[in-house]
Design a protein around this motif. Structure first.
Motif, PDB file in Angstrom:
ATOM      1  N   ALA A 605      26.823  43.583  78.440  1.00  0.00           N
ATOM      2  CA  ALA A 605      26.021  44.242  77.402  1.00  0.00           C
ATOM      3  C   ALA A 605      24.750  44.834  77.999  1.00  0.00           C
ATOM      4  O   ALA A 605      24.341  45.952  77.637  1.00  0.00           O
ATOM      5  CB  ALA A 605      25.683  43.242  76.299  1.00  0.00           C
ATOM      6  N   THR A 606      24.109  44.119  78.910  1.00  0.00           N
ATOM      7  CA  THR A 606      22.908  44.641  79.570  1.00  0.00           C
ATOM      8  C   THR A 606      23.237  45.892  80.367  1.00  0.00           C
ATOM      9  O   THR A 606      22.466  46.869  80.360  1.00  0.00           O
ATOM     10  CB  THR A 606      22.307  43.568  80.499  1.00  0.00           C
ATOM     11  OG1 THR A 606      22.074  42.373  79.756  1.00  0.00           O
ATOM     12  CG2 THR A 606      21.001  44.044  81.100  1.00  0.00           C
ATOM     13  N   THR A 607      24.359  45.876  81.052  1.00  0.00           N
ATOM     14  CA  THR A 607      24.776  47.046  81.842  1.00  0.00           C
ATOM     15  C   THR A 607      25.001  48.252  80.947  1.00  0.00           C
ATOM     16  O   THR A 607      24.590  49.376  81.281  1.00  0.00           O
ATOM     17  CB  THR A 607      26.058  46.712  82.629  1.00  0.00           C
ATOM     18  OG1 THR A 607      25.819  45.573  83.456  1.00  0.00           O
ATOM     19  CG2 THR A 607      26.490  47.886  83.487  1.00  0.00           C
ATOM     20  N   ALA A 608      25.667  48.045  79.818  1.00  0.00           N
ATOM     21  CA  ALA A 608      25.895  49.154  78.885  1.00  0.00           C
ATOM     22  C   ALA A 608      24.569  49.727  78.400  1.00  0.00           C
ATOM     23  O   ALA A 608      24.414  50.956  78.273  1.00  0.00           O
ATOM     24  CB  ALA A 608      26.741  48.670  77.707  1.00  0.00           C
ATOM     25  N   LEU A 609      23.596  48.866  78.141  1.00  0.00           N
ATOM     26  CA  LEU A 609      22.279  49.335  77.698  1.00  0.00           C
ATOM     27  C   LEU A 609      21.624  50.205  78.779  1.00  0.00           C
ATOM     28  O   LEU A 609      21.148  51.313  78.496  1.00  0.00           O
ATOM     29  CB  LEU A 609      21.398  48.134  77.362  1.00  0.00           C
ATOM     30  CG  LEU A 609      20.000  48.402  76.771  1.00  0.00           C
ATOM     31  CD1 LEU A 609      19.560  47.198  75.940  1.00  0.00           C
ATOM     32  CD2 LEU A 609      18.954  48.667  77.838  1.00  0.00           C
ATOM     33  N   PHE A 610      21.613  49.720  80.026  1.00  0.00           N
ATOM     34  CA  PHE A 610      20.935  50.437  81.094  1.00  0.00           C
ATOM     35  C   PHE A 610      21.630  51.765  81.417  1.00  0.00           C
ATOM     36  O   PHE A 610      20.976  52.796  81.595  1.00  0.00           O
ATOM     37  CB  PHE A 610      20.847  49.576  82.359  1.00  0.00           C
ATOM     38  CG  PHE A 610      19.711  48.599  82.338  1.00  0.00           C
ATOM     39  CD1 PHE A 610      18.404  49.022  82.143  1.00  0.00           C
ATOM     40  CD2 PHE A 610      19.939  47.247  82.508  1.00  0.00           C
ATOM     41  CE1 PHE A 610      17.363  48.121  82.123  1.00  0.00           C
ATOM     42  CE2 PHE A 610      18.906  46.340  82.490  1.00  0.00           C
ATOM     43  CZ  PHE A 610      17.609  46.774  82.303  1.00  0.00           C
ATOM     44  N   ILE A 611      22.953  51.740  81.514  1.00  0.00           N
ATOM     45  CA  ILE A 611      23.663  52.977  81.836  1.00  0.00           C
ATOM     46  C   ILE A 611      23.538  53.974  80.687  1.00  0.00           C
ATOM     47  O   ILE A 611      23.330  55.173  80.908  1.00  0.00           O
ATOM     48  CB  ILE A 611      25.142  52.681  82.157  1.00  0.00           C
ATOM     49  CG1 ILE A 611      25.236  51.856  83.443  1.00  0.00           C
ATOM     50  CG2 ILE A 611      25.931  53.986  82.315  1.00  0.00           C
ATOM     51  CD1 ILE A 611      26.647  51.494  83.846  1.00  0.00           C
ATOM     52  N   GLY A 612      23.640  53.500  79.462  1.00  0.00           N
ATOM     53  CA  GLY A 612      23.470  54.396  78.319  1.00  0.00           C
ATOM     54  C   GLY A 612      22.101  55.036  78.282  1.00  0.00           C
ATOM     55  O   GLY A 612      21.954  56.218  77.928  1.00  0.00           O
ATOM     56  N   SER A 613      21.070  54.283  78.700  1.00  0.00           N
ATOM     57  CA  SER A 613      19.708  54.822  78.657  1.00  0.00           C
ATOM     58  C   SER A 613      19.491  55.947  79.660  1.00  0.00           C
ATOM     59  O   SER A 613      18.527  56.701  79.550  1.00  0.00           O
ATOM     60  CB  SER A 613      18.700  53.693  78.929  1.00  0.00           C
ATOM     61  OG  SER A 613      18.809  53.225  80.261  1.00  0.00           O
ATOM     62  N   GLY A 623      21.618  49.624  72.129  1.00  0.00           N
ATOM     63  CA  GLY A 623      22.128  48.685  73.123  1.00  0.00           C
ATOM     64  C   GLY A 623      21.565  47.289  72.983  1.00  0.00           C
ATOM     65  O   GLY A 623      22.150  46.319  73.473  1.00  0.00           O
ATOM     66  N   MET A 624      20.421  47.164  72.294  1.00  0.00           N
ATOM     67  CA  MET A 624      19.851  45.840  72.072  1.00  0.00           C
ATOM     68  C   MET A 624      20.725  44.980  71.171  1.00  0.00           C
ATOM     69  O   MET A 624      20.682  43.747  71.240  1.00  0.00           O
ATOM     70  CB  MET A 624      18.463  45.978  71.438  1.00  0.00           C
ATOM     71  CG  MET A 624      17.381  46.440  72.386  1.00  0.00           C
ATOM     72  SD  MET A 624      16.984  45.170  73.588  1.00  0.00           S
ATOM     73  CE  MET A 624      15.592  45.956  74.418  1.00  0.00           C
ATOM     74  N   VAL A 625      21.540  45.605  70.327  1.00  0.00           N
ATOM     75  CA  VAL A 625      22.346  44.848  69.364  1.00  0.00           C
ATOM     76  C   VAL A 625      23.383  43.979  70.082  1.00  0.00           C
ATOM     77  O   VAL A 625      23.422  42.753  69.871  1.00  0.00           O
ATOM     78  CB  VAL A 625      22.997  45.793  68.340  1.00  0.00           C
ATOM     79  CG1 VAL A 625      23.919  45.012  67.397  1.00  0.00           C
ATOM     80  CG2 VAL A 625      21.927  46.542  67.553  1.00  0.00           C
ATOM     81  N   PRO A 626      24.256  44.560  70.938  1.00  0.00           N
ATOM     82  CA  PRO A 626      25.215  43.679  71.639  1.00  0.00           C
ATOM     83  C   PRO A 626      24.531  42.689  72.575  1.00  0.00           C
ATOM     84  O   PRO A 626      25.026  41.570  72.750  1.00  0.00           O
ATOM     85  CB  PRO A 626      26.111  44.657  72.405  1.00  0.00           C
ATOM     86  CG  PRO A 626      25.360  45.938  72.450  1.00  0.00           C
ATOM     87  CD  PRO A 626      24.522  45.977  71.234  1.00  0.00           C
ATOM     88  N   VAL A 627      23.395  43.076  73.168  1.00  0.00           N
ATOM     89  CA  VAL A 627      22.670  42.124  74.024  1.00  0.00           C
ATOM     90  C   VAL A 627      22.195  40.939  73.198  1.00  0.00           C
ATOM     91  O   VAL A 627      22.336  39.772  73.608  1.00  0.00           O
ATOM     92  CB  VAL A 627      21.482  42.817  74.724  1.00  0.00           C
ATOM     93  CG1 VAL A 627      20.605  41.792  75.429  1.00  0.00           C
ATOM     94  CG2 VAL A 627      21.974  43.868  75.715  1.00  0.00           C
ATOM     95  N   ALA A 628      21.637  41.208  72.019  1.00  0.00           N
ATOM     96  CA  ALA A 628      21.155  40.129  71.156  1.00  0.00           C
ATOM     97  C   ALA A 628      22.303  39.228  70.705  1.00  0.00           C
ATOM     98  O   ALA A 628      22.165  37.993  70.664  1.00  0.00           O
ATOM     99  CB  ALA A 628      20.431  40.718  69.949  1.00  0.00           C
ATOM    100  N   ILE A 629      23.460  39.822  70.369  1.00  0.00           N
ATOM    101  CA  ILE A 629      24.616  39.027  69.936  1.00  0.00           C
ATOM    102  C   ILE A 629      25.086  38.126  71.074  1.00  0.00           C
ATOM    103  O   ILE A 629      25.341  36.925  70.882  1.00  0.00           O
ATOM    104  CB  ILE A 629      25.746  39.950  69.455  1.00  0.00           C
ATOM    105  CG1 ILE A 629      25.330  40.680  68.174  1.00  0.00           C
ATOM    106  CG2 ILE A 629      27.026  39.162  69.230  1.00  0.00           C
ATOM    107  CD1 ILE A 629      26.315  41.749  67.736  1.00  0.00           C
ATOM    108  N   ALA A 630      25.192  38.703  72.282  1.00  0.00           N
ATOM    109  CA  ALA A 630      25.656  37.918  73.427  1.00  0.00           C
ATOM    110  C   ALA A 630      24.696  36.785  73.750  1.00  0.00           C
ATOM    111  O   ALA A 630      25.115  35.650  74.034  1.00  0.00           O
ATOM    112  CB  ALA A 630      25.840  38.839  74.638  1.00  0.00           C
TER     113      ALA A 630
END
Length: 652
Positions: A605-613, A623-630
């Motif tokens: 999830a962190t990787t998806a956030l960084f690459i998406g940004s 991207g914070m949503v899946p990170v928070a869930i995980a």
């Protein structure tokens, strides 16, 4: 040494009957090992498994960086060569420097420490084992992202230092620098987490009796390095975040036309960049301090002076960053202070060298491959240190700035000060990793190829720099007269490549066919040599009790009434003994978490956030949503774990 813990019980040193110890050891092995299968592999938290992955991953990046360097040397072997074009060459030297500095040098030192430190201090695990696993996955995904971008022709091309305005939106359009900036955030997040794990492990999980003045010098070196990481890494993370904001959001932190400042980047980057050199160098000093006593067959000379030298090196390292900026328009008086500090930092290094020499001089030397790398380290480090003192002088620095003289100095300090000790350390601790010894004849061949090839490659670069050859150029005209020495340097690079290939063969061959090693094949004195080779899942059958700086050597002198191990800890759960910071007095018990898939999911999830940004700032929000869930699932209490905790708290 027996204060009550949080549950009202008492942790008393003691020794159980042999049969009971065997039963407890088998139970501890069952409890502490990682689950089998693919899911168990993804959920693994055992520090040795995570450390092995770190080491193999960083070594893979090292080989990739070496192949890139060899390609550059082939391009520069003769003047006006057309093997590699300028755009690809820019990507190659940027990838080489970025890989070595961010994906190899510091992570590999932390990886080796993550394996060895718990063994050295008598702990069954590192602190925060799930966070340790999460740090690995973040590091892996960050490195793969960078190399994926490179394969797609979107690799960084502004150097591993990414100076603005060259790396800004006006001069570097596209996504190349964006991938570089986010890779920095990836790797430094991992390094920060690893530093927290190491600091907590060393300060709070030491075996009873291992006071601060009994900690192995390698553990001291890693403790100092970890604290340096906490102060250095946020600077470069702030710098890279500011860069990507300038590029993607339209801020102007580094744009002079909008009251930004290009020198702000250099200050932030080099406030990290020069301590970075010592983040690589200080663990190498720790390797030397572990190897020298074993092969000199005597305790280290000047233990207290060595510890103080490590600490003073760390403090001084944060006062040197401007010597990378002597060519900028900074006040001359300010530069003089940084010149003085740059020369002063040679003093603690010299103290350690004299202590090592005194240990070797008064010992009975055992000339095995690890000691050969130590002796080569002395030779190369002195040369690198001398050129470093030269570069601390502003007038000389202005003459050789951005020439191959600086390239030569950098490699003498980093390869000589870090890679030579690292390779020696791998030969030294390989029996502990695998239970087998590496081939001594292959090791000697590899050593001489590496030592000769290193000097043939980098010593001529001093002369090339003095003759005016600038670094970061993809070719040069024949009339400059640089072709001969560049050809020699390329020949040396080929020798280094052959040496690394021989090292890989030795690693793989010895894993199956190497001589079987016992628990202590070298006759070492530190605590890791008291564990089996390779160690069990919980490292020791029972938590040891320490009575000196060299527990293995001093075990025979222990009185019969002095216990060797700790009793009173639960063996059916991951319970560990937490000790006090100063004197390692038992403080309380702590229940460590079981293997979990959620650190891996959180890293994805962190990787998806960084690459998406990299492509849209909105990726940070969503991207914070899946990170928070995980993360919520990661820390959500499990019913079975809660029952175990309650049962442990109700113990009499």
């Amino acid at each position: 040494m027996t204060p009550p813990d949080a549950a009202g019980a008492v942790v008393r040193p003691g020794t159980a009957p042999a049969g009971e110890l065997a039963r407890q050891a088998a139970e501890r092995e069952r409890v502490w090992r990682d689950p089998p299968g693919l899911l168990g592999w993804l959920a693994a938290v055992n520090h040795k498994n995570i450390a092995r992955r770190f080491m193999w991953t960083t070594f893979g990046f090292f080989v990739a960086a070496g192949l890139i360097a060899l390609a550059m040397r082939l391009q520069l072997a003769r003047p006006e060569n057309t093997l590699i074009g300028p755009d690809l060459y820019n990507q190659l030297f940027s990838m080489h420097g970025t890989t070595m500095m961010f994906l190899f040098a510091v992570p590999v030192m932390q990886a080796v420490a993550m394996y060895l430190i718990p063994l050295m201090i008598g702990a069954p695990s590192v602190a925060f084992p799930r966070m340790n696993a999460y740090a690995y996955w973040v590091f892996l995904f960050g490195g793969l992202m960078l190399y994926g971008a490179f394969i797609l022709n979107a690799g960084p091309d502004a150097g591993w230092f990414a100076y603005v305005p060259l790396s800004g939106p006006d001069y570097s359009p596209g996504k190349r620098v964006d991938f570089w900036a986010q890779m920095v955030t990836f790797t430094e997040l991992s390094a920060l987490l690893e530093a927290i794990v190491l600091i907590t492990t060393i300060l709070k999980l030491r075996a009873p009796g291992m006071t601060l003045n009994r900690i192995p010098l390698f553990a001291w070196a890693m403790l100092v390095t970890a604290f340096m990481v906490l102060f250095a890494m946020p600077a470069v993370m702030l710098a890279s975040t500011g860069l990507i904001l300038d590029r993607l959001v339209g801020t102007h932190l580094y744009n002079p036309a909008e009251n930004g400042d290009v020198l702000l980047w250099q200050h932030l980057f080099w406030f990290f960049g020069h301590p970075e050199v010592y983040l690589i160098f200080i663990p190498g000093l720790g390797f030397i301090s572990a190897i020298v006593p074993t092969f000199a067959r005597r305790p280290i000379f000047g233990y207290t002076a060595m510890v103080l030298a490590l600490i003073s090196t760390a403090f001084l390292a944060f006062g040197l960053w401007v010597h990378h900026m002597f060519a900028t328009d900074l006040p001359a008086l300010g530069k003089s202070f940084f010149t003085a500090a740059s020369m002063l930092i040679a003093v603690p290094s010299a103290i350690q060298i004299f202590c090592w020499i005194a240990t070797l001089w008064t010992g009975r030397l055992n000339f095995k491959t690890p000691l050969l790398f130590v002796l080569a380290f002395f030779f190369i480090l002195v040369l690198g240190g001398l050129t470093g003192i030269m570069l601390a002088s502003v007038p000389l620095d202005l003459q050789v700035h951005d020439t191959y003289f600086v390239v030569a100095h950098l490699h003498y300090v980093l390869l000589g000060g870090a890679v030579f000790p690292l390779v020696g350390a791998i030969y030294y601790w390989y029996p502990k990793f695998t239970g087998r010894l590496m081939s001594e004849p292959l090791g000697r061949w590899q050593f001489w190829l590496f030592f000769v090839g290193f000097n043939v490659t980098f010593f001529p670069m001093h002369l090339l720099g003095l003759l005016g050859m600038p670094r970061r150029v993809f070719t040069y005209p024949a009339y400059m007269g640089w072709g001969g020495m560049n050809l020699i340097a390329t020949a040396g690079a080929v020798m280094i490549g052959v040496s690394v290939l021989l090292f890989i063969v030795n690693l793989l061959r010895s894993a199956r066919h190497g001589a079987v090693a016992g628990a202590d094949p070298w006759g070492g004195g530190t605590l890791e040599w008291a564990a089996a080779s390779p160690p069990p899942a919980a490292n020791f059958d029972a938590t040891p009790v320490v009575y000196g700086r060299d527990p293995v050597w001093e075990a025979a002198q222990r009185r019969p009434d002095e216990p060797a191990t700790v009793s009173g800890l639960a063996v059916a759960s991951r319970e560990v003994l937490v000790t006090s910071v100063l004197d390692a007095v038992p403080d309380h018990r702590s229940e460590f978490p079981n293997p979990s898939i959620w650190p891996f999911v959180s890293a994805v999830a962190t990787t998806a956030l960084f690459i998406g940004s990299i492509f849209t700032p909105w990726a940070v929000v969503w991207g914070m949503v899946p990170v928070a869930i995980a993360l919520t699932a990661w820390f959500w209490p499990r019913r079975g774990d809660t029952r175990v905790h309650l049962a442990l708290e109700r113990r009499p």
